[in-house]
Design a protein around this motif. Structure first.
Motif, PDB file in Angstrom:
ATOM      1  N   UNK A 228       0.810  -1.231   0.000  1.00 35.81           N
ATOM      2  CA  UNK A 228       0.000   0.000   0.000  1.00 35.81           C
ATOM      3  C   UNK A 228       0.837   1.273   0.000  1.00 35.81           C
ATOM      4  N   UNK A 229       2.122   1.174   0.326  1.00 39.07           N
ATOM      5  CA  UNK A 229       2.971   2.364   0.349  1.00 39.07           C
ATOM      6  C   UNK A 229       3.611   2.637  -1.008  1.00 39.07           C
ATOM      7  N   UNK A 230       3.328   1.781  -1.989  1.00 43.63           N
ATOM      8  CA  UNK A 230       3.949   1.935  -3.299  1.00 43.63           C
ATOM      9  C   UNK A 230       2.909   2.303  -4.353  1.00 43.63           C
ATOM     10  N   UNK A 231       3.278   2.226  -5.606  1.00 40.70           N
ATOM     11  CA  UNK A 231       2.368   2.586  -6.690  1.00 40.70           C
ATOM     12  C   UNK A 231       1.132   1.682  -6.699  1.00 40.70           C
ATOM     13  N   UNK A 232      -0.015   2.199  -7.175  1.00 42.47           N
ATOM     14  CA  UNK A 232      -1.203   1.345  -7.325  1.00 42.47           C
ATOM     15  C   UNK A 232      -0.915   0.192  -8.294  1.00 42.47           C
ATOM     16  N   UNK A 233      -1.601  -0.937  -8.070  1.00 43.73           N
ATOM     17  CA  UNK A 233      -1.387  -2.116  -8.910  1.00 43.73           C
ATOM     18  C   UNK A 233      -1.589  -1.810 -10.392  1.00 43.73           C
ATOM     19  N   UNK A 234      -2.576  -0.990 -10.692  1.00 45.71           N
ATOM     20  CA  UNK A 234      -2.869  -0.652 -12.088  1.00 45.71           C
ATOM     21  C   UNK A 234      -1.681   0.045 -12.755  1.00 45.71           C
ATOM     22  N   UNK A 235      -1.033   0.951 -12.015  1.00 45.91           N
ATOM     23  CA  UNK A 235       0.116   1.677 -12.569  1.00 45.91           C
ATOM     24  C   UNK A 235       1.314   0.738 -12.696  1.00 45.91           C
ATOM     25  N   UNK A 236       1.509  -0.111 -11.697  1.00 44.51           N
ATOM     26  CA  UNK A 236       2.602  -1.079 -11.777  1.00 44.51           C
ATOM     27  C   UNK A 236       2.454  -1.971 -13.005  1.00 44.51           C
ATOM     28  N   UNK A 237       1.219  -2.443 -13.257  1.00 39.58           N
ATOM     29  CA  UNK A 237       0.996  -3.320 -14.410  1.00 39.58           C
ATOM     30  C   UNK A 237       1.264  -2.606 -15.719  1.00 39.58           C
ATOM     31  N   UNK A 238       0.886  -1.337 -15.798  1.00 42.78           N
ATOM     32  CA  UNK A 238       1.134  -0.577 -17.025  1.00 42.78           C
ATOM     33  C   UNK A 238       2.637  -0.399 -17.260  1.00 42.78           C
ATOM     34  N   UNK A 239       3.367  -0.099 -16.190  1.00 42.16           N
ATOM     35  CA  UNK A 239       4.818   0.053 -16.318  1.00 42.16           C
ATOM     36  C   UNK A 239       5.478  -1.263 -16.722  1.00 42.16           C
ATOM     37  N   UNK A 240       5.052  -2.364 -16.096  1.00 40.83           N
ATOM     38  CA  UNK A 240       5.602  -3.663 -16.452  1.00 40.83           C
ATOM     39  C   UNK A 240       5.273  -4.030 -17.896  1.00 40.83           C
ATOM     40  N   UNK A 241       4.086  -3.639 -18.338  1.00 43.59           N
ATOM     41  CA  UNK A 241       3.710  -3.899 -19.725  1.00 43.59           C
ATOM     42  C   UNK A 241       4.589  -3.139 -20.707  1.00 43.59           C
ATOM     43  N   UNK A 242       4.981  -1.922 -20.334  1.00 44.09           N
ATOM     44  CA  UNK A 242       5.824  -1.098 -21.206  1.00 44.09           C
ATOM     45  C   UNK A 242       7.223  -1.682 -21.348  1.00 44.09           C
ATOM     46  N   UNK A 243       7.670  -2.410 -20.322  1.00 41.41           N
ATOM     47  CA  UNK A 243       9.036  -2.954 -20.341  1.00 41.41           C
ATOM     48  C   UNK A 243       9.047  -4.477 -20.490  1.00 41.41           C
ATOM     49  N   UNK A 244       7.882  -5.050 -20.826  1.00 39.80           N
ATOM     50  CA  UNK A 244       7.764  -6.505 -20.972  1.00 39.80           C
ATOM     51  C   UNK A 244       8.203  -7.237 -19.709  1.00 39.80           C
ATOM     52  N   UNK A 245       7.869  -6.633 -18.572  1.00 38.01           N
ATOM     53  CA  UNK A 245       8.118  -7.257 -17.278  1.00 38.01           C
ATOM     54  C   UNK A 245       9.530  -7.111 -16.754  1.00 38.01           C
ATOM     55  N   UNK A 246      10.385  -6.371 -17.450  1.00 38.46           N
ATOM     56  CA  UNK A 246      11.785  -6.252 -17.026  1.00 38.46           C
ATOM     57  C   UNK A 246      12.005  -4.962 -16.235  1.00 38.46           C
ATOM     58  N   UNK A 247      12.762  -5.072 -15.166  1.00 36.53           N
ATOM     59  CA  UNK A 247      13.130  -3.901 -14.370  1.00 36.53           C
ATOM     60  C   UNK A 247      14.614  -3.997 -14.013  1.00 36.53           C
ATOM     61  N   UNK A 248      15.155  -2.867 -13.530  1.00 30.86           N
ATOM     62  CA  UNK A 248      16.547  -2.810 -13.099  1.00 30.86           C
ATOM     63  C   UNK A 248      16.576  -2.464 -11.614  1.00 30.86           C
ATOM     64  N   UNK A 249      17.262  -3.276 -10.828  1.00 30.08           N
ATOM     65  CA  UNK A 249      17.377  -3.044  -9.386  1.00 30.08           C
ATOM     66  C   UNK A 249      18.564  -2.125  -9.110  1.00 30.08           C
ATOM     67  N   UNK A 250      18.326  -1.098  -8.297  1.00 30.26           N
ATOM     68  CA  UNK A 250      19.397  -0.192  -7.891  1.00 30.26           C
ATOM     69  C   UNK A 250      20.218  -0.864  -6.795  1.00 30.26           C
ATOM     70  N   UNK A 251      21.377  -1.401  -7.156  1.00 32.32           N
ATOM     71  CA  UNK A 251      22.155  -2.211  -6.235  1.00 32.32           C
ATOM     72  C   UNK A 251      23.107  -1.373  -5.378  1.00 32.32           C
ATOM     73  N   UNK A 252      23.464  -1.930  -4.227  1.00 28.77           N
ATOM     74  CA  UNK A 252      24.474  -1.323  -3.371  1.00 28.77           C
ATOM     75  C   UNK A 252      25.834  -1.364  -4.059  1.00 28.77           C
ATOM     76  N   UNK A 253      26.781  -0.625  -3.506  1.00 37.14           N
ATOM     77  CA  UNK A 253      28.146  -0.640  -4.031  1.00 37.14           C
ATOM     78  C   UNK A 253      28.893  -1.861  -3.514  1.00 37.14           C
ATOM     79  N   UNK A 254      29.775  -2.409  -4.347  1.00 32.84           N
ATOM     80  CA  UNK A 254      30.613  -3.492  -3.841  1.00 32.84           C
ATOM     81  C   UNK A 254      31.789  -2.880  -3.068  1.00 32.84           C
ATOM     82  N   UNK A 255      32.616  -3.743  -2.508  1.00 27.88           N
ATOM     83  CA  UNK A 255      33.687  -3.282  -1.617  1.00 27.88           C
ATOM     84  C   UNK A 255      34.652  -2.341  -2.331  1.00 27.88           C
ATOM     85  N   UNK A 256      35.029  -2.687  -3.546  1.00 24.20           N
ATOM     86  CA  UNK A 256      35.958  -1.838  -4.298  1.00 24.20           C
ATOM     87  C   UNK A 256      35.338  -0.493  -4.638  1.00 24.20           C
ATOM     88  N   UNK A 257      34.045  -0.494  -4.966  1.00 27.74           N
ATOM     89  CA  UNK A 257      33.365   0.761  -5.304  1.00 27.74           C
ATOM     90  C   UNK A 257      33.262   1.681  -4.086  1.00 27.74           C
TER      91      UNK A 257
END
Length: 325
Positions: A173-202
């Motif tokens: 409930x704290x995130x986007x409505x399901x309808x908006x999430x589905x539309x976004x997923x439809x635009x990207x064919x279900x693919x997303x990119x996760x914002x990852x933490x930095x590794x030790x060297x970074x």
């Protein structure tokens, strides 16, 4: 064991020269940034190589990408960075950034009008990467209309990036409505990119700011361990440690105790991310999921917080979760 070793190596220092390099002793200011967007072109952007590469590849292949992450985790800096990279490769001619958090009362029509004005300033026929930051700040009806308009921008050959809080698979409930999430997923064919933490060297590159470091190796190791891969916490810790040493506000042997005391209040900045994680059904201490419906991608939420090599963050989080329960 590694956090304990890193802390012990700093606590055993007896002189400032054991903690600051000569460059650090001579420096008047620390370069660490924790309150604004960092840019590759200014030399302030470090790490996030994997995430940036994934965003870059999605835009090259599909023309649209969605970046999932948490509050103050570096999403906006990544949006600018991927635009800069595409411009350098001449795959686009310009970048347009739209901060929806700052435009919550602006209609989609006006936002599109402003985007068109920015595009008109580029040479005729120019293609752009257009980034939409913090779409969850917009109300639902505006979100729907905006997504319809974005289809036209993509049809004109422009590349599109959205940043979102949380994971598009779940139903928090704290995130986007399901309808908006589905539309976004439809635009990207279900693919997303996760914002990852930095590794030790970074993290170590960030703390050295890509140059000769201000701190000695034991301090770098201590700060990297306590940062837990999170760029915001790394910058906060680096800035605080440098300030304490330069102003002689902490004697050698007392620096760890003083850093922990001074950074404690700053950790409240992670409370929004923790609230989002708990609303999604996860316990951020154990990562056990007790939500309903479709289970979100835990990787998205794990990357919202510093890793648990950070003893000071772990202590704060334990108390915060206890109070919330």
């Amino acid at each position: 064991k590694e956090p304990a070793k890193a802390i012990q190596s700093v606590e055993q220092a007896t002189e400032i020269g054991h903690l600051l390099t000569q460059k650090g002793i001579d420096a008047r200011f620390a370069p660490f940034i924790s309150g604004r967007v960092v840019r590759e072109e200014s030399g302030d952007f470090f790490g996030k190589k994997s995430t940036l590469n994934n965003l870059h590849e999605e835009l090259k292949q599909n023309g649209i990408a969605i970046l999932e992450g948490g509050y103050r985790s570096g999403k906006t800096s990544l949006l600018y960075a991927v635009g800069e990279r595409l411009e350098q490769e001449k795959l686009i001619q310009t970048s347009v950034h739209c901060d929806l958090m700052s435009n919550t009362s602006t209609s989609p029509d006006k936002i599109m009008e402003d985007i068109k004005l920015d595009l008109d300033e580029a040479p005729p026929g120019s293609k752009a990467v257009i980034t939409f930051d913090e779409i969850q700040a917009y109300d639902r009806q505006n979100q729907l209309k905006l997504l319809e308009m974005v289809d036209q921008l993509k049809a004109e050959g422009h590349k599109i990036v959205f940043s979102v809080i949380g994971d598009l698979q779940g139903n928090s409930p704290k995130e986007l409505p399901r309808e908006i999430k589905d539309k976004l997923l439809g635009m990207t064919r279900g693919k997303t990119v996760v914002n990852e933490l930095l590794d030790d060297n970074e993290i170590k590159e960030l703390l050295a700011h890509g140059d000769e470091p201000l701190f000695t190796e034991p301090v770098i190791r201590y700060l990297a361990t306590e940062a837990g891969g999170h760029p915001l916490l790394a910058n906060m810790l680096g800035s605080e440690c440098f300030h304490l040493l330069k102003n002689r506000d902490a004697e050698p042997g007392k620096i760890v105790e003083k850093v922990k005391s001074n950074v404690g209040d700053m950790l409240e900045g992670f409370s929004s991310a923790v609230d989002t994680i708990m609303a999604a059904g996860f316990d951020p201490l154990t990562w056990e999921w007790k939500g309903e419906g479709v289970k979100p991608d835990s990787k998205v939420y794990v990357n919202m917080l510093p890793g648990y090599t950070s003893t000071l963050f772990r202590d704060w989080l334990t108390e915060y979760v206890k109070d919330k329960k």
